[in-house]
Design a protein around this motif. Sequence first.
Motif, PDB file in Angstrom:
ATOM      1  N   LYS A  13       7.316   7.610  -0.123  1.00 30.54           N
ATOM      2  CA  LYS A  13       6.699   8.490   0.638  1.00 30.54           C
ATOM      3  C   LYS A  13       5.809   9.423   0.335  1.00 30.54           C
ATOM      4  N   GLN A  14       6.161   9.728  -1.166  1.00 28.42           N
ATOM      5  CA  GLN A  14       5.398  10.605  -1.673  1.00 28.42           C
ATOM      6  C   GLN A  14       3.959  10.092  -2.560  1.00 28.42           C
ATOM      7  N   SER A  15       4.034   8.693  -2.126  1.00 30.40           N
ATOM      8  CA  SER A  15       2.881   8.043  -2.960  1.00 30.40           C
ATOM      9  C   SER A  15       1.413   8.204  -2.257  1.00 30.40           C
ATOM     10  N   GLU A  16       0.380   8.337  -2.858  1.00 26.12           N
ATOM     11  CA  GLU A  16      -0.886   8.820  -2.411  1.00 26.12           C
ATOM     12  C   GLU A  16      -1.561   7.569  -1.728  1.00 26.12           C
ATOM     13  N   TYR A  17      -0.887   6.458  -1.797  1.00 27.92           N
ATOM     14  CA  TYR A  17      -1.312   5.175  -1.149  1.00 27.92           C
ATOM     15  C   TYR A  17      -0.210   4.786   0.218  1.00 27.92           C
ATOM     16  N   ARG A  18       0.679   5.790   0.533  1.00 29.07           N
ATOM     17  CA  ARG A  18       1.614   5.365   1.590  1.00 29.07           C
ATOM     18  C   ARG A  18       0.845   5.230   2.885  1.00 29.07           C
ATOM     19  N   TRP A  19      -0.046   6.181   3.008  1.00 26.81           N
ATOM     20  CA  TRP A  19      -0.651   6.085   4.299  1.00 26.81           C
ATOM     21  C   TRP A  19      -1.657   4.948   4.409  1.00 26.81           C
ATOM     22  N   LEU A  20      -2.038   4.245   3.529  1.00 26.17           N
ATOM     23  CA  LEU A  20      -2.608   3.096   3.617  1.00 26.17           C
ATOM     24  C   LEU A  20      -1.739   2.026   3.776  1.00 26.17           C
TER      25      LEU A  20
END
Length: 426
Positions: free
Chosen positions: A331-338
């Motif tokens: 969830k904290q990953s910067e790629y989660r939204w992608l």
Amino acid sequence: MFLLFDNLSDYNIEPQQINMVSTSFLFSFTLVLCCTFLQCTPTMHAQSITNFDSCSVTLSNTPLVYTRCLNLARGGFSIYYNMSSTQLDMTFTAQSIDGTGWIGLGFPETPNRMVISNVVIAFPLSSDPTTTDQSDYALQFYSTSGVQPANNQQLSLLQSSINSTDSLISVRFIRALAVPGLKALSTQSMDLIWARGRGPVASLTEIPIHTERFSVSGLNLSAVGTSERPHINTKRAHYNAFVAHAVMMSLAWILCSPAAVIFARYLKKYDPLWFQIHRALQIFVFLLVFPAWIVALVYGTRTEPAHLIIGCIVVSLMILQIMNAMIRPDKQSEYRWLWQNIHAWSGRLCIALAWINLFFGLAIFNAATVWYIVVGVNIGFSVVIHLFLEIYFRFNAIDFRPEPTQKFNQEETTESNRSQTDLQLF
């Protein structure tokens, strides 16, 4: 279904909050069960023409009058015949597909099986579509090379013609009921196969694969035109396998996958319950779809390219969704939204294509109008439920991804505690 999970009372869920979801699920489940029950009754009655004066057909501008005739009910085929204790004089008619395709009718060695059989095939000439050619064929293999002209039936007459107005081909032949080397025909219990294929046909030795094929076993030709109504079972080859394919695909894409989307989209407040239900439903979708797809690959004729291609795309997207879920970032990953957008929109595309393909499947099965209505109503109901919930959430400014309930906060349930091998499919 909920017995697969923890006690619902532990989640502090108010019944009215999931009432709409439950109603959707149960309504769709009931309709699909109705479809399943009705689709498993394949037998049908032939339409007998009891007025003997109407048993006339035109061949090469010459009217032929027969004592008996019968509409075979599938593929637009009709047969007209006279019979004696030793021979059968028959004319069969059907429309040529696009005015260039072939038609055929014959007698299988094994009921409902195309190979091995002896048939009569006629088609418009590619050089002159107003003229037909015809031949007696021996069907030895499931390929063009296995369909070759022969004189196995030792026909004493064979001729055909085509009506240039409606592309109706008429084919007449006379054969003995008992031919040396072949299965003897019985007018009390006749096995027939009939088929149509697309053209143009280059020559007698290059008959393209059929696009429609039907069969009947144990047809009592002597009963036609009497008080006894002939009862025939006009089944497509491997009919039961295709019924199983249709039922499994319908359950997966009309009921289970849309329900899983509802839980993932609108019930995230109840974490991790929504995830457990979503995952279980989508695993069930995979267990339905994959074997149904294998059935189609094994028994399909490859003559319905649109249904086949879309089906392969849907299964590929489904497998990619599984792989996508297994490598989802934290969830904290910067790629989660992608990842979330790819996962959501590829899933939506998968379901949309599956819905389209259901209608292609109905067309292949020559389904009655009522089946289009049943499938359309199910899909429409699912769409309405999704639209209602989407509008309700947005109009009331409800967060699609709220913080978990207090109970779950106390239990400190987090995404990172879940195994990365969990199958979140949508």
